[in-house]
Scaffold this motif. Structure first.
Motif, short mmCIF file in Angstrom:
data_model
loop_
_atom_site.label_atom_id
_atom_site.label_comp_id
_atom_site.label_asym_id
_atom_site.label_seq_id
_atom_site.Cartn_x
_atom_site.Cartn_y
_atom_site.Cartn_z
N LYS A 147 0.82 -1.22 0.00
CA LYS A 147 0.00 0.00 0.00
C LYS A 147 0.85 1.27 0.00
CE LYS A 147 -4.40 -1.47 1.93
NZ LYS A 147 -5.40 -1.26 3.02
N LEU A 155 1.87 2.04 -3.51
CA LEU A 155 0.65 2.37 -4.25
C LEU A 155 0.22 3.80 -3.97
CD1 LEU A 155 -1.76 -0.71 -4.17
CD2 LEU A 155 -0.78 0.42 -6.15
N THR A 156 0.33 4.21 -2.72
CA THR A 156 -0.02 5.59 -2.37
C THR A 156 0.92 6.56 -3.08
OG1 THR A 156 -0.80 4.84 -0.20
CG2 THR A 156 -0.34 7.19 -0.47
N GLN A 207 -0.11 6.85 -6.63
CA GLN A 207 -1.30 7.68 -6.79
C GLN A 207 -0.94 9.16 -6.83
OE1 GLN A 207 -4.02 7.59 -3.49
NE2 GLN A 207 -5.73 8.38 -4.69
N TRP A 217 -4.59 1.80 -11.62
CA TRP A 217 -4.18 1.89 -10.21
C TRP A 217 -5.33 1.52 -9.29
CZ3 TRP A 217 -6.13 4.50 -6.09
CH2 TRP A 217 -5.34 4.52 -4.92
N LEU A 218 -6.53 2.00 -9.61
CA LEU A 218 -7.69 1.72 -8.76
C LEU A 218 -8.06 0.24 -8.79
CD1 LEU A 218 -9.54 3.28 -6.91
CD2 LEU A 218 -11.12 3.63 -8.82
N HIS A 242 -5.66 -1.41 -6.48
CA HIS A 242 -6.02 -1.04 -5.11
C HIS A 242 -7.21 -1.86 -4.61
CE1 HIS A 242 -6.64 1.46 -1.59
NE2 HIS A 242 -7.90 1.60 -1.94
N HIS A 243 -8.23 -2.03 -5.44
CA HIS A 243 -9.42 -2.78 -5.04
C HIS A 243 -9.13 -4.27 -4.89
CE1 HIS A 243 -12.50 0.48 -6.43
NE2 HIS A 243 -12.03 0.69 -5.21
N LEU A 296 -6.25 -5.59 -3.97
CA LEU A 296 -5.55 -5.72 -2.69
C LEU A 296 -6.51 -5.58 -1.51
CD1 LEU A 296 -2.25 -3.73 -3.33
CD2 LEU A 296 -2.47 -6.18 -2.96
N ASP A 297 -7.45 -4.66 -1.64
CA ASP A 297 -8.43 -4.46 -0.58
C ASP A 297 -9.30 -5.71 -0.40
OD1 ASP A 297 -9.87 -2.51 1.27
OD2 ASP A 297 -11.51 -3.14 -0.03
#
Length: 334
Positions: free
Chosen positions: A127, A130-131, A134, A153-154, A157-158, A160-161
């Motif tokens: 993360k 990734l931040t 972004q 990117w999103l 991110h999703h 990984l979430d």
């Protein structure tokens, strides 16, 4: 059990019966032997043997009856001491096998726990870059490349979430904090996170919250809304997503409705199955089949009912039904 016992002792019973027949045959062919006397002895033997079999039945089957009643757990306290050498052999074998499975199960559980902890640690470490990515994407001046990079990117991110929450779901009952949650801040946060997807696809949100608060866990509710809103945006184009809440039969109901491609009626019963990606648009390859599965897994401990209505080519509406206030003790008592 009596039939199994007779079947087990059948060879001995046939031997005894055969001996009685031989005695009768010998008395029949040998005139010097009184047939009636032998017949009397044979009848007495049969009576004694029959009584002996029934008496031994209860003693010899007691141990095996306990085995049949055993629930095959690691607790062997239900086993009493075996009475015969063969019973002791069985008991020792069961004890040894159970102890072996107990050790293997404990070792496998520790390995799974270690793997889970390693994966969660890795997700949290990922993360950070990734931040940073972004922030770099947001500083790009190329308006053609920027939305494409933000879209990818999103997606990462999703994913990984999803993986993070999938590992937490088995233990989510230890992490529940049930309280009255305002819907607007939770929805705004999730909508804001999807902004980079919505703008290029010309998707807007029409929010009408007649009921502003629900009884639930705020963090896990955010995860549920994230999955439903992500799906709505993913499969919509040039349309608004309607979000509204109301009260029905004492329950707060939240509806998320899109005007996207919809779901085939034959797929509706399977949309919550793990790994199911629908039969339409399979060539896209973007779906993982985990979003709605995880949503259902999270909704059940929260006592949130989830229902989908859809028409192919016209859109999909997901309805979340929250528990009443008097269900609070039942939820927190889990």
């Amino acid at each position: 059990m009596i039939r199994k016992y007779i079947k087990e002792k059948l060879s001995w019973l046939l031997l005894l019966a055969g001996l009685q027949i031989i005695f009768l045959f010998v008395a029949y062919v040998d005139s010097s032997i009184p047939f009636l006397s032998v017949l009397y002895i044979v009848g007495l033997n049969i009576m004694v043997c029959t009584a002996f079999v029934f008496l031994r039945y209860h003693k010899e089957t007691r141990f095996y009856q306990r085995m049949c009643a055993w629930d095959e757990v690691y607790d062997l306290s239900t086993f009493k001491e075996a009475n015969s050498p063969f019973e002791r052999m069985v008991q020792e074998a069961v004890n040894a096998q159970t102890e072996r499975y107990r050790r293997e199960s404990s070792a496998n559980f520790q390995l799974l726990e270690q793997e889970k902890d390693d994966l969660l640690s890795w997700i949290h470490e990922v993360k950070t870059p990734l931040t940073a990515m972004q922030l770099m994407i947001e500083r790009l001046t190329d308006e053609t490349l920027k939305p494409k990079l933000m879209y990818e990117w999103l997606r990462v991110h999703h994913l990984l979430d999803q993986q993070l929450h999938q590992k937490r779901i088995p233990f989510m009952r230890n992490d529940l904090y049930i309280e009255m949650i305002r819907l607007e801040p939770v929805l705004n946060k999730e909508i804001q996170a999807l902004k980079s997807w919505c703008i290029p696809k010309r998707i807007g949100f029409d929010v009408d919250l007649a009921v502003e608060e629900v009884l639930t866990d705020g963090k896990w509710l955010g995860f549920i809304l994230r999955q439903l809103l992500t799906n709505a945006v993913k499969y919509s184009e040039n349309s608004d997503i309607l979000i509204q809440s109301r009260e029905t039969a004492g329950h707060t109901v939240l509806i998320i409705e899109d005007h996207g491609r919809g779901i085939d009626p034959k797929d509706l019963p399977r949309i919550y199955d793990k790994g199911f990606t629908s039969t339409t648009g399979r060539q896209e390859g973007a779906a993982t089949g985990m979003g709605l599965y995880l949503t259902k897994q999270v909704a059940e401990p929260l006592q949130i009912g989830i229902h989908a209505d859809s028409m192919l080519g016209e859109g999909t509406a997901f309805t979340l039904t929250f528990p009443r206030k008097n269900d609070f003790l039942r939820i927190t008592g889990m």
